[in-house]
Design a protein around this motif. Structure first.
Motif, PDB file in Angstrom:
ATOM      1  N   ILE A  73       0.805  -1.221   0.000  1.00 43.07           N
ATOM      2  CA  ILE A  73       0.000   0.000   0.000  1.00 43.07           C
ATOM      3  C   ILE A  73       0.839   1.272   0.000  1.00 43.07           C
ATOM      4  CG2 ILE A  73      -0.258   0.242   2.514  1.00 43.07           C
ATOM      5  CD1 ILE A  73      -3.243   0.745   2.064  1.00 43.07           C
ATOM      6  N   GLU A  76       3.228   6.300   2.084  1.00 38.66           N
ATOM      7  CA  GLU A  76       2.770   7.608   1.602  1.00 38.66           C
ATOM      8  C   GLU A  76       1.259   7.639   1.431  1.00 38.66           C
ATOM      9  OE1 GLU A  76       3.684   5.107  -2.074  1.00 38.66           O
ATOM     10  OE2 GLU A  76       4.530   5.428  -0.066  1.00 38.66           O
ATOM     11  N   ASN A  77       0.623   6.456   1.408  1.00 38.34           N
ATOM     12  CA  ASN A  77      -0.834   6.357   1.269  1.00 38.34           C
ATOM     13  C   ASN A  77      -1.536   6.048   2.588  1.00 38.34           C
ATOM     14  OD1 ASN A  77      -0.911   6.736  -1.625  1.00 38.34           O
ATOM     15  ND2 ASN A  77       0.010   4.697  -1.785  1.00 38.34           N
ATOM     16  N   LEU A  78      -0.791   6.080   3.679  1.00 38.05           N
ATOM     17  CA  LEU A  78      -1.350   5.759   4.994  1.00 38.05           C
ATOM     18  C   LEU A  78      -1.196   6.927   5.956  1.00 38.05           C
ATOM     19  CD1 LEU A  78       0.074   2.152   5.533  1.00 38.05           C
ATOM     20  CD2 LEU A  78      -2.315   2.736   5.123  1.00 38.05           C
ATOM     21  N   GLU A  79      -2.236   7.159   6.740  1.00 40.22           N
ATOM     22  CA  GLU A  79      -2.121   8.065   7.877  1.00 40.22           C
ATOM     23  C   GLU A  79      -1.490   7.290   9.032  1.00 40.22           C
ATOM     24  OE1 GLU A  79      -2.856  11.149   7.702  1.00 40.22           O
ATOM     25  OE2 GLU A  79      -4.461  11.413   6.223  1.00 40.22           O
ATOM     26  N   PRO A 201      -5.729   4.003   5.714  1.00 43.18           N
ATOM     27  CA  PRO A 201      -5.576   4.573   4.368  1.00 43.18           C
ATOM     28  C   PRO A 201      -6.050   6.019   4.290  1.00 43.18           C
ATOM     29  CG  PRO A 201      -6.476   2.360   4.240  1.00 43.18           C
ATOM     30  CD  PRO A 201      -6.495   2.738   5.695  1.00 43.18           C
ATOM     31  N   LYS A 202      -5.334   6.828   3.534  1.00 46.16           N
ATOM     32  CA  LYS A 202      -5.694   8.239   3.387  1.00 46.16           C
ATOM     33  C   LYS A 202      -6.971   8.426   2.574  1.00 46.16           C
ATOM     34  CE  LYS A 202      -1.035  10.136   3.922  1.00 46.16           C
ATOM     35  NZ  LYS A 202       0.079  10.904   3.292  1.00 46.16           N
ATOM     36  N   LYS A 203      -7.308   7.439   1.751  1.00 50.80           N
ATOM     37  CA  LYS A 203      -8.517   7.550   0.940  1.00 50.80           C
ATOM     38  C   LYS A 203      -9.168   6.185   0.785  1.00 50.80           C
ATOM     39  CE  LYS A 203      -6.221   6.855  -3.534  1.00 50.80           C
ATOM     40  NZ  LYS A 203      -6.042   7.393  -4.899  1.00 50.80           N
ATOM     41  N   ASP A 204     -10.456   6.186   0.468  1.00 54.21           N
ATOM     42  CA  ASP A 204     -11.224   4.987   0.106  1.00 54.21           C
ATOM     43  C   ASP A 204     -11.472   4.013   1.256  1.00 54.21           C
ATOM     44  OD1 ASP A 204     -11.280   6.038  -2.436  1.00 54.21           O
ATOM     45  OD2 ASP A 204      -9.617   4.799  -3.166  1.00 54.21           O
ATOM     46  N   PHE A 208      -9.191   0.384   0.431  1.00 55.80           N
ATOM     47  CA  PHE A 208      -7.983   0.716  -0.325  1.00 55.80           C
ATOM     48  C   PHE A 208      -6.918  -0.353  -0.134  1.00 55.80           C
ATOM     49  CE2 PHE A 208      -3.916   2.989  -0.924  1.00 55.80           C
ATOM     50  CZ  PHE A 208      -4.107   3.448  -2.233  1.00 55.80           C
ATOM     51  N   GLN A 212      -5.555  -2.669  -3.350  1.00 56.08           N
ATOM     52  CA  GLN A 212      -4.121  -2.697  -3.644  1.00 56.08           C
ATOM     53  C   GLN A 212      -3.555  -4.108  -3.485  1.00 56.08           C
ATOM     54  OE1 GLN A 212      -2.530   0.105  -4.953  1.00 56.08           O
ATOM     55  NE2 GLN A 212      -4.686   0.687  -4.932  1.00 56.08           N
ATOM     56  N   SER A 320      -9.567   9.515   8.605  1.00 58.80           N
ATOM     57  CA  SER A 320      -9.209  10.145   7.331  1.00 58.80           C
ATOM     58  C   SER A 320     -10.288  11.153   6.962  1.00 58.80           C
ATOM     59  CB  SER A 320      -9.082   9.102   6.221  1.00 58.80           C
ATOM     60  OG  SER A 320      -9.025   9.711   4.956  1.00 58.80           O
TER      61      SER A 320
END
Length: 462
Positions: A73, A76-79, A201-204, A208, A212, A320
């Protein structure tokens, strides 16, 4: 015919397939009854709000899993989030964990908790039930005000009939000094417990992760394939659409009670009968979208008191900001029951939402999205029958080259991390037994994570 057949494309099934491929093995097929993969690790969209199948937060205290997340994933795509979790009781919010944060509760409750801890029974032998374990570990007051009411709500089962064998992982330990400090001094943020930090995840939503993950599996995933029967002797899986698949080895990640009901045995039906004894509660996951920018600053709230219908609330928009339309908030609530709900689900949810409105300070006219997600299999009940008979069930299945793994296949509690690691371990075990791998070969190189959350080493128990 596939050498290995995998039933279920949740986290454990996907992980098994992924790790088989990572080692260069492709003679397998994976089947999923739903039209999409992920099992309970999924999200839905309702009027612009993203709702998960209840709270799914990524915790990692394993270096391989941390690397796996980065590879699948990407950090950079995770909080990376520091927990803000609270218990609401006696009209007071106290930080998690309860046993370390009594400040603000009524004085008589604090005194009872401290006195109970000091005079807790000496553990002359290992506690058999969760009830006795809590008394020995935390004393009568803390057990009375949190562990008894909360665990009975979440399991919907008498905790005197639940084994203490599962208590070594999730609830932070404590001592008298910590209890006194947490009673006299206003609370500050702590890193106590396995979930002090988590990823999301930052989105979805959590979906997400699944989308992925699925992209990293080359083999086709056969969706809309509901298993109708598993013939143990002839090693054939039959599906409700009329298709069938022969196998040498079967990996089951379906709920064990469901799986045992659909097997065709040679004689005594002992495995099928065992399905009736396996206990698992169900959860009503209700989700609410609110046309208000912030209904809570918390990540989740435990509600141990009987007067509250849900046992827990969580707030998606604090995981998020992209979980809601701009200027909105959202929450999920969880209501547990065993076998069947006490009243109609819709009526139960209406009553629960009315309680939540008062607690989170929003009004009916501000609700712009709702979604009820019934979860049939939620928390496995660690009753004494399970403890005595589960090993024999798995042993019998193994005699037919059937491995039942994952949270529900193994009939246990498992985090997302453990589900992924179960699939990895299963792939390695099978390929080693086939002579395809040697122990020295078990190294999968993944990218080094660039932004892992701090790892807590606090002893954990639930």
């Amino acid at each position: 015919m596939a050498d290995i057949v995998i039933l279920g494309a949740g986290l454990t099934g996907l992980s098994t397939a992924y790790h088989l491929e990572q080692y260069g093995f492709s003679d397998f097929k994976i089947f999923e009854k739903e039209p999409t993969v992920g099992g309970l690790c999924r999200s839905v969209v309702e009027n612009g709000f993203i709702f998960d199948y209840t709270g799914h937060l990524l915790h990692s205290n394993d270096s391989y899993f941390t690397q796996f997340l980065n590879d699948i994933i990407g950090f950079e795509n995770l909080e990376t989030i520091k927990r803000r979790a609270f218990i609401y009781s006696h009209a007071t919010y106290t930080p998690f964990p309860f046993q370390m944060n009594l400040y603000g509760l009524p004085p008589e409750v604090i005194i009872e908790c401290i006195d109970g801890f000091v005079q807790r029974p000496i553990a002359r032998q290992t506690a058999r039930s969760f009830h006795d374990w809590a008394l020995q570990k935390f004393g009568s007051g803390i057990t009375k005000y949190f562990f008894i009411p909360y665990q009975q709500k979440i399991f919907a089962y008498d905790i005197k009939k639940i084994s203490a064998s599962w208590t070594s992982r999730f609830v932070p330990d404590t001592n008298l000094q910590a209890i006194l400090r947490g009673s006299l001094i206003p609370p500050t943020e702590t890193d106590v417990g396995y979930n002090a930090y988590f990823y999301y995840p930052k989105k979805d939503g959590i979906n997400f992760l699944i989308t992925q993950f699925a992209k990293h599996i080359k083999a086709p995933i056969y969706t809309n394939y509901t298993v109708e029967q598993v013939d143990l002797v002839n090693k054939i899986v039959t599906f409700s659409n009329g298709d069938f698949e022969a196998f040498n080895t079967l990996i089951n990640t379906l709920p064990l009670d469901t799986f045992l009901k659909i097997i065709k045995e040679p004689s005594s039906n002992s495995l099928r009968k065992a399905s009736e004894k396996l206990l698992c509660n169900s959860v009503i996951n209700f989700n609410v979208g609110v046309n208000k920018p912030s209904i809570s600053e918390k990540h989740w709230i435990y509600l141990p008191e009987e007067k509250f219908i849900p046992y827990r609330l969580g707030f998606y928009n604090n995981f998020s900001k992209k979980m809601t339309p701009e200027g909105c908030s959202s929450l999920y609530g969880e209501i547990a029951y065993l076998k069947k709900p006490p009243i109609q689900i819709k009526d139960l949810v209406v009553s629960a939402i009315n309680q939540v409105k008062d607690l989170c300070n929003f009004h009916t006219e501000e609700i712009i999205a709702q979604k009820i997600i019934p979860i049939k299999h939620a928390y496995v009940i660690f009753d004494f029958w399970r403890e005595k008979h589960l090993p024999e069930i798995h042993k019998n299945l193994l005699s037919y080259q059937i491995h039942s793994i994952g949270r529900y296949g193994a009939w246990k509690y498992a985090s997302m991390q453990e589900s992924v690691l179960d699939g990895k371990a299963m792939a390695e075990e099978l390929l080693t037994s086939l002579g395809y791998l040697h122990t020295s070969d078990i190294t999968i190189n993944l990218k080094s994570p660039e932004n892992p959350a701090p790892v807590t080493t606090e002893k954990e128990i639930e």
